[in-house]
Design a protein around this motif. Sequence first.
Motif, short mmCIF file in Angstrom:
data_model
loop_
_atom_site.label_atom_id
_atom_site.label_comp_id
_atom_site.label_asym_id
_atom_site.label_seq_id
_atom_site.Cartn_x
_atom_site.Cartn_y
_atom_site.Cartn_z
N GLU A 94 0.67 -1.40 -0.04
CA GLU A 94 0.08 -0.01 -0.05
C GLU A 94 0.96 1.23 -0.01
N LYS A 95 2.14 1.09 0.48
CA LYS A 95 2.91 2.45 0.52
C LYS A 95 3.29 2.86 -0.58
N LYS A 96 3.54 1.74 -1.69
CA LYS A 96 3.64 1.99 -3.05
C LYS A 96 3.15 1.97 -4.18
N LYS A 97 1.54 2.21 -3.66
CA LYS A 97 0.37 1.97 -4.38
C LYS A 97 0.51 2.77 -5.58
N ASP A 98 1.00 4.23 -5.66
CA ASP A 98 1.05 4.99 -6.93
C ASP A 98 2.09 4.43 -7.83
N GLU A 99 3.09 4.13 -7.50
CA GLU A 99 4.25 3.47 -8.17
C GLU A 99 3.77 2.13 -8.88
N LEU A 100 3.22 1.44 -8.06
CA LEU A 100 2.71 0.17 -8.64
C LEU A 100 1.68 0.26 -9.63
N LEU A 101 0.82 1.15 -9.49
CA LEU A 101 -0.20 1.28 -10.30
C LEU A 101 0.32 1.90 -11.68
N LYS A 102 1.09 2.65 -11.51
CA LYS A 102 2.00 3.36 -12.83
C LYS A 102 2.52 2.08 -13.65
N PHE A 103 3.29 1.63 -12.93
CA PHE A 103 4.15 0.50 -13.51
C PHE A 103 3.15 -0.42 -14.46
N TRP A 104 1.98 -0.95 -13.57
CA TRP A 104 1.15 -1.75 -14.29
C TRP A 104 0.25 -1.16 -15.42
N GLU A 105 -0.11 0.02 -15.11
CA GLU A 105 -0.86 0.62 -16.00
C GLU A 105 0.10 0.58 -17.31
N ASN A 106 1.09 1.11 -17.28
CA ASN A 106 2.11 1.25 -18.71
C ASN A 106 2.43 -0.33 -19.10
N TYR A 107 2.50 -1.17 -18.24
CA TYR A 107 2.82 -2.59 -18.78
C TYR A 107 1.64 -2.94 -19.60
N ILE A 108 0.50 -3.07 -19.00
CA ILE A 108 -0.78 -3.47 -19.82
C ILE A 108 -0.97 -2.62 -20.99
N LEU A 109 -0.62 -1.22 -20.96
CA LEU A 109 -1.02 -0.40 -22.32
C LEU A 109 -0.04 -1.03 -23.36
N ILE A 110 1.51 -1.40 -22.98
CA ILE A 110 2.31 -1.74 -23.90
C ILE A 110 1.93 -3.11 -24.46
N MET A 111 1.45 -3.98 -23.58
CA MET A 111 0.99 -5.31 -24.14
C MET A 111 -0.08 -5.20 -25.21
N GLU A 112 -1.24 -4.42 -24.69
CA GLU A 112 -2.22 -4.15 -25.53
C GLU A 112 -1.77 -3.33 -26.90
N THR A 113 -1.08 -2.62 -26.92
CA THR A 113 -0.34 -1.92 -28.15
C THR A 113 0.25 -2.95 -28.78
N LEU A 114 0.85 -3.90 -28.33
CA LEU A 114 1.75 -4.87 -29.24
C LEU A 114 0.54 -5.75 -30.06
N GLU A 115 -0.64 -5.95 -29.51
CA GLU A 115 -1.39 -6.65 -30.50
C GLU A 115 -1.78 -5.84 -31.73
N GLY A 116 -1.56 -4.55 -31.83
CA GLY A 116 -1.47 -3.99 -33.30
C GLY A 116 -0.73 -4.36 -34.27
N ASN A 117 0.36 -4.98 -33.80
CA ASN A 117 1.47 -5.43 -34.73
C ASN A 117 1.91 -4.45 -35.95
N GLN A 118 1.67 -3.04 -35.49
CA GLN A 118 2.15 -2.06 -36.58
C GLN A 118 3.25 -1.13 -35.68
N ILE A 119 4.30 -0.99 -36.61
CA ILE A 119 5.38 -0.35 -35.92
C ILE A 119 5.23 1.22 -35.88
#
Length: 1591
Positions: A295-320
Amino acid sequence: MEWVLAEALLAQSQDPGLLLRGLCRGEVSAERVETLRFLLQRLEDAGAGQGALPEAARELAAGYLVPLLHGRLGGPDLAPTRPRRRVLRAAAAALRSCARLAGSPPLAATLAEDALRELRADSTTGAEAALEILAAVAPCLQPHEDSALLERVVQAAVALALDADGPGRAEGAAALVTALGQGGGAALRAVWDALGSSGVPSGPGRVGLELRLLSALAEKLLPESGACDAGPDARRCGRFWRTVLAGLGCAEDALTRKRARYLLQRAVEVSAERGDACTCGPQEGTGPSLFWWSEKKKDELLKFWENYILIMETLEGNQIHVIKPVLPKLNNLFEYAVSEENGCWLFHPSWHLCIYKRMFESENKILTKEGIIHFLELCQTTAVPFSPEFSEFIIGPLMDALSESSLYSRSTGQLIGSGSPLGLKLQKFLVIYVSLLPEEIKSNFLLKFLQKMRNRHWCAVPILFLSKALANVPNCKTLGLEGLIALRDVIQCTMITHQILLRGAAQCFLLQTAMHLVDVEKVSLSDVSIFLTSLKQEESLGRGTALWTELCDWLHINERCFRPTSICGPDGLPETSLNVYVKNLVQEYIKSSAWETGESCFMPDWSEARLTALMILLAVDVEGMKTEYSEKRRIQNVLRIFLDPLLDALVKLGTNAYMPLLRTDRCLQLLVKLLHICMMKGSNPQDDEVSALLKSTVMSATESVSQFVLRRLTMHELQTVADLDRCHLYLTVLTELTNLHLKAGRKRGNSICRVLSPLKNASMQHLQEMGSGKEPTLGDQIQRVVSMATLAMVCEASALQPVPELDSLDAEPMDRFLSAFPFNQTLRKPCAEEQGQCAYPMESSSFFEESSSQGWGRVVAQYVHDQWVCLSFLLEKYHTLVPAADAVPDPVLPAIQMPAQTLRSALDTLSILPSEKVLPVFCCMKVLVPKLLISAESLCIEAFDTAWNIISSLSNTQLTFWPNLKAFVHFVFDNKVLTIAAKIKSQAYFKIKEIICKIIEMSAVKTGVFNTLISYCCQSWIVSDLKGCLSCAKNYSELVLEACIFGTVFRRDQRLIQDVQTFIENLGQDCAANVIMENTKREDYYVRICAVKFLCLLDGSSLSHKLFVEDIAVKLLDKDDLVSKTRTRYYENSLQHRVKNRIWQTLLVLFPSFDQNFLNGIIDKIFHAGFTNNQASIKYFIEWIIILILHKFPQFLPKFWDCFSYGEEKLKTSICTFLSVLSHLGIIIQNIPDKAPLLKQALLIALQWCLSHNFSVRLYALVALKKVWDVYKALGVEECSTWTTVIERSLSQAESMQGAGNAKKNWQRIQEHFFFAAFHPLEDYCLETIFYILPRLSGVIEEEWIAVDKFASFTDIPCNRESQWYFCQTPLRELSPGDWSQQDVGSNTSEAASHSEWADVQKKIIPWRHEGPDADLGLEFQDRAARLGKSVSRLIVVASLIDKPTNLGGLCRTCEVFGAAALVLGSLQCVSDKQFQHLSVSAEQWLPLVEVKPAQLIDYLQLKKAEGYTIIGVEQTARSSDLAQYRFPEKSLLLLGNEREGIPANLMQHLDVCVEIPQQGVIRSLNVHVSGALLIWEYTRQQLLKREDPS
């Protein structure tokens, strides 16, 4: 309806059991079963479980419902799938009610047990029914009483649900597991335990099935806070996260990856909502958890996982273009994941590696390459903490991705030979990563890296760059014997490639790797020597190279550090000294074993001799490093010590008849290998004292060795097929000794002379005796083969001595014998009994067929081959005495004096010989064909055809193709043959022309074939033209013509190989392969170099030379005209562009030989070429040659002025060519005394064309006006002084163009362009400018740049002109390509005169109106729709990036329907396209269309932004706004992307906002027309709502 029916039935019947039995009678139907279900549910709800009802329920379940589910009851309604599913669902629900009504004993447990037994029976139909039954009764099981049964049901269901081989059953089992899990409690725990005990998912299929179950149970396994009946917390389970990771990184289908992302996102959301700390525990060792929350690092963890999921979703587009903007977030992830304090991982590295793995496995190779480069750069710029997963990822997915050759291609704009960007980054990465590894890990990592290289197939390019990367790893003693063996295996992997230079370079790098990484204390000298023999001396490890010196230095430094071997020193202790090792190695090699006796056994393998010879020479050279120059005698002593055992054996060969045969074989093999390996590479052989000492030592044993060879070859001691290999060994030794004596200076009476004479006499005697007709034995036939091979060797040795031309047939006995010998006489195969009579049982008939000579067929082929070697020697010796026909009655030398008969025999021989044996036959044809071409033309043509058929069949056989092709070219294109064929102009002449065409055709698929032909022809023409008469070449001028324009457009893979070869060549002597392997000059550009150098040698003062040059020039112009007519519009760097480029380059080279009379005939063609639609580089060449013509022959100036007299509509922008010439008028008229009229004419023309409607024409006219005016002012001419004010103001206006458009930029660019600012047509006239500088500056692809040093290095054709002709001495060579190029309408013209945005670009210069303010003559776009009273919005749709006419036509129609202000297109020419018109249905007539080229979009967007427009990109990016939430401003500009690439990255920064369309499906993109239509409608809808509700 069924529910009402059930209520009615219950109301009328007092006995439910009777009612149930009544419903079971009759035909099965969906309505009947559903009525039964509702009836049972009504009884269950009423609590009617007393009396006879429980028994009736049991009876109904067993007698009706269970058989129905098994398919034992049926009816007409059950055939279709949908009614059957309806019946089964109703029956299952009814069965569940029966289980609840049955009471005790529990019916559910009984049915579940029966169903489990059905599942174990493994019947598909029974399994489906059992799953239906379990799904129906499982909720009725008691948690406590039936816990064991429930657990077995769950385990069986989970096993079936995870069974990838049974998809039908897996679906039903998954539904059952989901149903059980959704019930919570004990069932959910049982499901979770079963999933946990099923093992780690193996394979993408299993991962997908498991993720399907987990995602279905996500709400139970990842419960929110306060959820009732919460099950186990999956966040704390490592196996759960390993499954999610496998789904993200390994799953092949998008749905599985989507499920994994959903589980990850759910876990993050639940963790954030619950706020409790959790961890799943470390996966292995002390590394970070796969998942943790604080809970102490909630903001950092949310930012990390938000960016991570965004990247993984973007990779589904397969367009450089979509993914590249998101890559910086990957850097941010890395910063979050690594602690700055202690440099360790905070998040498990597997999460990062999943992202890279997805990129590596993408179908888009551009994305794969981008991902690899990003990974390599990330590790270079930041310190990566050690992690076992990271190392495994490098050895696994990264190396798998690196095996793709296409990833190593050059970047755009990168010069040929500068190296692969990916290869260089890989090298830096490996150096940094290995250096940061802990010492205890480094050895294991490098060993696994090498084993990975060994265990998979690699193409030439990837393994080269991997080897180079390893070679650059800093010295670290990490590899032991296992690593050295792995390196040796990798070297074997390099041998499969056909690219010899790449293969040799890879071996060099791998040897350097061994020297840098092997721990010498863990390997012995014996291990090292075995490793070194895996290298090919002829490709990599050549003596005298820098690599050889580096190896010697390494051995010197580590000499006493190697692991001791079994060989002991003088004191009996293990010895690591290199000298002692080599001394004992030689002694062990020479010493023969006790079993090695007798005269008939296998010859030893050559590898042991090669190893021993290599180590001897290495040890001697290492000793040379230790010794001062004053102590050279020490080197001689060391070499003598090494060679003493060998010399002792060699000296005894001639006298010791009892020496074991294998010992003699090994001694002679070692002798040959020593002589071969000692040859210096890369330095002056005269400075090599080791080689001199070795040769002098060997020559001391010549007498004994030659006597031994004489005895073995002539005394019937060779009796078996295996002995033919010994024969080859003996003849090789004799040849080497002969060469040594020849180089040392042959003296009469030396040992070689004393051997050769009896050797040839004995061989002739054997051949004569064996022609007596008696039945041959195996020994007789072998001796016959040996004797013929010996005579062939004697002939080859005799051919090395210069012999004066003979004028009579005073022949030697051997010549008479060979000439009368019955050629093509084959050897009869001896009978099987004779074959079996060998000295040893092992030499049976099977040995005879399977010996190293591979059967009797090869024996016969070698025998015939040797015959023709002898005949080739005779024909070459007596070539001047060969008659033109068979007219000699009693010939002294039949083979010489009967040439037609000999040629016929040659053709017969070609039909039976294998392709690798035909070379001497071709050599004989070279002498015979010129003699017989007139008298036996048909025979010669047959020889041409037969030989060509052999060559064409060899096109993929590297080892034999090139020598045979060279011999073929030498006899077909012999100067005498070409001369005679051209003189008589008969069938042979046309056959030769046909072969020329076939060779050129073959060159398109096999690089280097045409090189062989043109090089030989040009050399022979030069030699035969000493009298200044090109009598032969002029009849084959089309050959030179084709050479001048030759060159194919390579496929991408071929271009990659050429690039990498050039990169290796540019390494120079740093790569030993460049020193060892001679450059074969087989690249296509050497064909043109050869032709150009040949043309440069021609003397313009010679009439024949002049006529030849003029013929070539006319044919080149005709070729240019033909190419222009064939394709009026062609792409830059297409084959048509390249051919035209080469034509005009050659014409520029030929120009000095042109005189006025010849130019009178071709000047119109040259001017006509100036009017033709051409690419920029060709225009520069045409302009250059026109300038040179007008400068040298001012008489053609009137024709030049006439070129400006055509109407503007006809000329269009091609007049720019002549305006460019006009800008160099100062050079053209520098030798003319009266310059004033010409200057006046030029100024008048320039002013006239300054009024052109075309912007490009006006620019060129302005440049010409400025240049001519500068000349006018410099000369001080007074005749045009009245024009001063007009011209000065015109130029002043051009310099001070206002506005932010392209006009001012283009004016500055064209003035700075090399052709007007730095190019001097006279001073820059040289080969370097023609073939390298001008193509480079004009945007021609790098493959067409020919550096001037290539001309100098091509020594087949001598240089005749001075060096100034080669090199450019002006500043032009230092310039870089500019951003302005000449282009015609129809290519890439940037005409922009049709719309108001570019009005400031389109201002015309009207010199006589400068007294008043400028009038803007640019026409504003007239809005036709507004005049018709149509409602028009403020929306502009920009479609300049869209290519397809169908999409553009559809957009045009949509924009017109919704009243868009304008549609912007890349080219208005698309409006005339039929596909466009078919979809637009005349919308283009009512919609404003604006043309903006893609290159002009940035300026256009800036202009519109300045006018208050909001620039909106239709694109999926990290910060895109949802279309449903976005509010369009009234002044909106929609920018649509390209169909494939979307919006380019360079335009993204000019956007105010990106809007994306929300999507629900798996596919990530819509058609561009559909996307545009959705946004256009949404804009229109919002504007309509504003009008209705202004508030």
